[in-house]
Design a protein around this motif. Structure first.
Motif, PDB file in Angstrom:
ATOM      1  N   VAL A 356     -26.517  -7.571   1.670  1.00  0.00           N
ATOM      2  CA  VAL A 356     -25.379  -6.666   1.878  1.00  0.00           C
ATOM      3  C   VAL A 356     -24.718  -6.924   3.227  1.00  0.00           C
ATOM      4  N   ILE A 357     -23.465  -6.512   3.320  1.00  0.00           N
ATOM      5  CA  ILE A 357     -22.812  -6.337   4.612  1.00  0.00           C
ATOM      6  C   ILE A 357     -22.441  -4.861   4.719  1.00  0.00           C
ATOM      7  N   VAL A 358     -22.385  -4.348   5.933  1.00  0.00           N
ATOM      8  CA  VAL A 358     -21.932  -2.968   6.140  1.00  0.00           C
ATOM      9  C   VAL A 358     -20.413  -3.011   6.218  1.00  0.00           C
ATOM     10  N   SER A 359     -19.750  -2.337   5.290  1.00  0.00           N
ATOM     11  CA  SER A 359     -18.285  -2.414   5.231  1.00  0.00           C
ATOM     12  C   SER A 359     -17.605  -1.281   5.990  1.00  0.00           C
ATOM     13  N   GLY A 360     -18.365  -0.248   6.353  1.00  0.00           N
ATOM     14  CA  GLY A 360     -17.756   0.850   7.115  1.00  0.00           C
ATOM     15  C   GLY A 360     -18.524   2.144   6.943  1.00  0.00           C
ATOM     16  N   ARG A 361     -17.834   3.240   7.228  1.00  0.00           N
ATOM     17  CA  ARG A 361     -18.403   4.576   7.061  1.00  0.00           C
ATOM     18  C   ARG A 361     -17.549   5.304   6.028  1.00  0.00           C
ATOM     19  N   ILE A 362     -18.178   6.072   5.173  1.00  0.00           N
ATOM     20  CA  ILE A 362     -17.413   6.770   4.123  1.00  0.00           C
ATOM     21  C   ILE A 362     -16.423   7.763   4.755  1.00  0.00           C
ATOM     22  N   LYS A 363     -16.738   8.249   5.973  1.00  0.00           N
ATOM     23  CA  LYS A 363     -15.811   9.165   6.646  1.00  0.00           C
ATOM     24  C   LYS A 363     -14.862   8.420   7.587  1.00  0.00           C
ATOM     25  N   HIS A 364     -15.121   7.131   7.816  1.00  0.00           N
ATOM     26  CA  HIS A 364     -14.250   6.345   8.691  1.00  0.00           C
ATOM     27  C   HIS A 364     -13.339   5.475   7.828  1.00  0.00           C
ATOM     28  N   PHE A 365     -12.197   5.986   7.528  1.00  0.00           N
ATOM     29  CA  PHE A 365     -11.214   5.259   6.736  1.00  0.00           C
ATOM     30  C   PHE A 365      -9.860   5.850   7.080  1.00  0.00           C
ATOM     31  N   ILE A 366      -8.809   5.168   6.691  1.00  0.00           N
ATOM     32  CA  ILE A 366      -7.479   5.773   6.808  1.00  0.00           C
ATOM     33  C   ILE A 366      -6.904   5.884   5.407  1.00  0.00           C
ATOM     34  N   SER A 367      -6.625   7.117   5.040  1.00  0.00           N
ATOM     35  CA  SER A 367      -5.959   7.325   3.751  1.00  0.00           C
ATOM     36  C   SER A 367      -4.986   8.488   3.869  1.00  0.00           C
ATOM     37  N   ALA A 368      -4.271   8.499   4.991  1.00  0.00           N
ATOM     38  CA  ALA A 368      -3.310   9.583   5.234  1.00  0.00           C
ATOM     39  C   ALA A 368      -2.197   9.582   4.190  1.00  0.00           C
ATOM     40  N   PHE A 369      -1.984   8.402   3.544  1.00  0.00           N
ATOM     41  CA  PHE A 369      -0.916   8.280   2.539  1.00  0.00           C
ATOM     42  C   PHE A 369      -1.449   7.703   1.226  1.00  0.00           C
ATOM     43  N   GLY A 370      -2.801   7.701   1.086  1.00  0.00           N
ATOM     44  CA  GLY A 370      -3.420   7.138  -0.120  1.00  0.00           C
ATOM     45  C   GLY A 370      -3.688   5.650  -0.021  1.00  0.00           C
ATOM     46  N   GLU A 371      -3.762   5.109   1.232  1.00  0.00           N
ATOM     47  CA  GLU A 371      -3.913   3.658   1.394  1.00  0.00           C
ATOM     48  C   GLU A 371      -5.371   3.180   1.334  1.00  0.00           C
ATOM     49  N   HIS A 372      -6.337   4.090   1.562  1.00  0.00           N
ATOM     50  CA  HIS A 372      -7.777   3.740   1.457  1.00  0.00           C
ATOM     51  C   HIS A 372      -8.151   2.499   2.276  1.00  0.00           C
ATOM     52  N   VAL A 373      -7.665   2.408   3.496  1.00  0.00           N
ATOM     53  CA  VAL A 373      -8.020   1.275   4.364  1.00  0.00           C
ATOM     54  C   VAL A 373      -9.388   1.546   4.995  1.00  0.00           C
ATOM     55  N   ILE A 374     -10.285   0.553   4.927  1.00  0.00           N
ATOM     56  CA  ILE A 374     -11.655   0.729   5.439  1.00  0.00           C
ATOM     57  C   ILE A 374     -11.918  -0.215   6.625  1.00  0.00           C
ATOM     58  N   GLY A 375     -13.035   0.031   7.301  1.00  0.00           N
ATOM     59  CA  GLY A 375     -13.396  -0.723   8.500  1.00  0.00           C
ATOM     60  C   GLY A 375     -13.425  -2.220   8.301  1.00  0.00           C
ATOM     61  N   GLY A 448       7.104   0.118  -0.639  1.00  0.00           N
ATOM     62  CA  GLY A 448       7.833   1.318  -1.091  1.00  0.00           C
ATOM     63  C   GLY A 448       8.469   2.094   0.042  1.00  0.00           C
ATOM     64  N   LYS A 449       8.398   1.548   1.257  1.00  0.00           N
ATOM     65  CA  LYS A 449       9.008   2.172   2.447  1.00  0.00           C
ATOM     66  C   LYS A 449       8.439   3.580   2.721  1.00  0.00           C
ATOM     67  N   VAL A 450       7.154   3.754   2.375  1.00  0.00           N
ATOM     68  CA  VAL A 450       6.461   5.000   2.748  1.00  0.00           C
ATOM     69  C   VAL A 450       5.894   4.818   4.157  1.00  0.00           C
ATOM     70  N   LEU A 451       5.404   3.601   4.424  1.00  0.00           N
ATOM     71  CA  LEU A 451       4.906   3.226   5.750  1.00  0.00           C
ATOM     72  C   LEU A 451       5.739   2.081   6.294  1.00  0.00           C
ATOM     73  N   ARG A 452       5.830   1.984   7.608  1.00  0.00           N
ATOM     74  CA  ARG A 452       6.400   0.779   8.217  1.00  0.00           C
ATOM     75  C   ARG A 452       5.241  -0.055   8.772  1.00  0.00           C
ATOM     76  N   PRO A 453       5.496  -1.312   9.109  1.00  0.00           N
ATOM     77  CA  PRO A 453       4.404  -2.148   9.633  1.00  0.00           C
ATOM     78  C   PRO A 453       3.739  -1.522  10.859  1.00  0.00           C
ATOM     79  N   LEU A 454       2.521  -1.909  11.070  1.00  0.00           N
ATOM     80  CA  LEU A 454       1.693  -1.356  12.150  1.00  0.00           C
ATOM     81  C   LEU A 454       2.306  -1.564  13.529  1.00  0.00           C
ATOM     82  N   LYS A 455       1.822  -0.776  14.460  1.00  0.00           N
ATOM     83  CA  LYS A 455       2.277  -0.894  15.859  1.00  0.00           C
ATOM     84  C   LYS A 455       1.040  -1.109  16.733  1.00  0.00           C
TER      85      LYS A 455
END
Length: 500
Positions: A356-375, A448-455
């Motif tokens: 296995v590899i550790v992919s992240g923490r179940i509570k450490h993710f970004i899904s403020a807009f439904g993007e489900h981005v993980i560590g 879909g222009k919900v998010l703009r590229p990262l900063k």
């Protein structure tokens, strides 16, 4: 001439490798035995009686009787153990509590029992022995070894000792390693991390260090202070340093920086220890992932992270897992943890054997807009974007910016650079490309222009260390989350004026 200890380590390593191959080549059978033993040994405990362990004859019955719990759910039982009651989660009383600082539940007391303690020690030892067996390199056992860890001073609560896991494990270093081991007990007991690192530098700067071990971010701090004091890179200072052992975070974001600090490549072994158990270690130098410890008194279940927060998500044993799926890892163990969510997510890189590899923490993710981005995705993006460039990163974290002063929301990457990019838009474009390839939800939101590229927000030198100090978590086993679904860390960094 190699020492007697170095010569002896090779046949011992061969013996251990043979034993590991025996259980790893029969994974399902090995886990079934662990499962049956756990149920049998705990049927007379309070937890076992409450969940009818005496009537459990199959994994399906276990699933029906024992729901998935996190620490908060298990707390009523743990509190009885802490109060000194016997036979609650496991037979008798634990021999230790590993005390951790939970983000939501305050201090956590994770029991370590007479049966579970040896598995922590054996797995760490076996990781080194498997390296010796594979490479034939045992020279390092004659040099000095350093393990950057928490204080070994233990408190006591109702007759049970408690402390940080690394401090507990410090009491189990084998006698044959004691002479080689640094730092001294006196230095190891220093509580303030910065003072401790200074003392470790003083103790080790003139020694023949061959193994260095610890969480990469704190080892980096140690290396930088060594260089500052000696004027030499670490590889020149310690000519026989040829093995770095690490755990707790992904090493990849640090690898280029470490090679620069050391001045050459050094072999490494990745470990996956936690207060709740020692789950895996890297058994092969050229294989991705760590060998899952199926024979260490831990029964594993896995739930697809995507469905984890649904009601009654499907629980799988190792017999049913697939490659490259993000799973929440659930454990039951001889420490008396039952269907316990440790909070980590893992992905399988191999099923023969199970790695296995550790992919992240179940509570450490970004899904403020439904993007489900993980560590794992942000780490991979940074690795790809900085490969074959002069860019070097010390530390980073990512947070959503939901309501910017102007324009669309975005992900804010707070990065402390060692070598800054000459062309920041190019770095942003490379990060975006990698993230969009890895995560289709994120791609759709950008399209879909919900998010703009990262900063990118540049952080001052040692800014993350300053932040960790401000919350009382500098050093030890503490680490910066790679991302969060809120702006707690990001806003604190801005408020503390750590932005360049």
């Amino acid at each position: 001439m190699p020492s007697f200890k170095a010569v002896l380590s090779k046949p011992f390593a061969k013996y251990v490798a043979k034993r590991i191959k025996k259980w790893s080549s029969r994974p399902v059978e090995t886990q079934q035995k662990v499962f049956e033993n756990l149920i049998s040994e705990a049927k007379h405990t309070a937890f076992g009686k409450d969940h009818n362990f005496a009537g459990i004859t199959s994994y399906k019955e276990f699933q029906n009787n024992v729901p998935i719990r996190d620490y908060e759910d298990l707390k009523p039982y743990v509190e009885r153990v802490v109060a000194g009651e016997e036979d609650i989660l496991w037979k008798g009383k634990p021999i230790y509590f590993a005390k951790t600082s939970g983000t939501t539940s305050g201090a956590k007391y994770i029991p370590i029992t007479k049966e579970s303690m040896p598995t922590h020690v054996e797995a760490a030892r076996n990781a080194i022995l498997m390296y010796i067996h594979e490479t034939g390199n045992a020279k390092f056992v004659d040099g000095k070894m350093i393990f950057l860890q928490g204080s070994p001073i233990l408190e006591e609560k109702n007759g049970i000792k408690l402390g940080r896991l690394s401090g507990i494990v410090a009491h189990y270093v084998p006698k044959y390693l004691q002479k080689n081991r640094l730092p001294s007990l006196e230095t190891n007991c220093i509580d303030d991390w910065e003072t401790k690192v200074e003392a470790i530098v003083d103790e080790t700067i003139n020694e023949d260090m061959s193994i260095i071990s610890g969480i990469p971010s704190w080892v980096q701090m140690y290396f930088e202070k060594l260089i500052e004091k000696s004027g030499k890179n670490v590889g020149d200072l310690f000519k026989n340093f040829n093995l770095f052992i690490f755990g707790g975070v992904n090493y990849e974001p640090y690898r280029a920086k470490f090679e620069n600090l050391i001045g050459r490549k050094v072999a490494s072994i990745e470990l996956y220890p936690a207060s709740e158990g020692f789950f895996a270690f890297q058994d092969k130098q050229n294989e991705k992932g760590m060998l899952l410890q199926l024979n260490s008194g831990i029964f594993y279940e896995f739930v697809e992270a995507e469905h984890f927060f649904e009601e009654n998500p499907t629980r799988l044993t190792i017999a049913d897992v697939k490659l490259s799926v993000n799973y929440v890892m659930i454990i039951s163990s001889t420490a008396g943890l039952w269907a316990y969510n440790i909070g980590d997510t893992v992905e399988f890189t191999s099923l023969k054997p199970y790695r296995v590899i550790v992919s992240g923490r179940i509570k450490h993710f970004i899904s403020a807009f439904g993007e489900h981005v993980i560590g794992k995705e942000v780490e991979q993006a940074l690795k790809e974007a900085t490969e074959d460039t002069s860019i070097s990163v010390n530390e980073f974290t990512v947070a959503p910016q939901i309501s910017p002063e102007e324009g669309l929301p975005y992900h804010e990457w707070l990065i402390e650079f060692e070598n800054e990019p000459e062309n920041e838009p190019q770095l942003i474009e490379a990060l975006e490309q990698s993230l969009q390839q890895q995560n289709s939800y994120y791609l759709d939101l950008i399209k879909g222009k919900v998010l703009r590229p990262l900063k990118i927000t540049k952080i001052k030198k040692d800014g993350f260390q300053t932040y960790m100090k401000s919350i009382g978590k500098l050093g030890g086993q503490n680490k910066i989350p790679r991302l969060a679904n809120d702006r707690k860390i990001a806003d604190s960094m801005h408020q503390l004026k750590l932005i360049k």
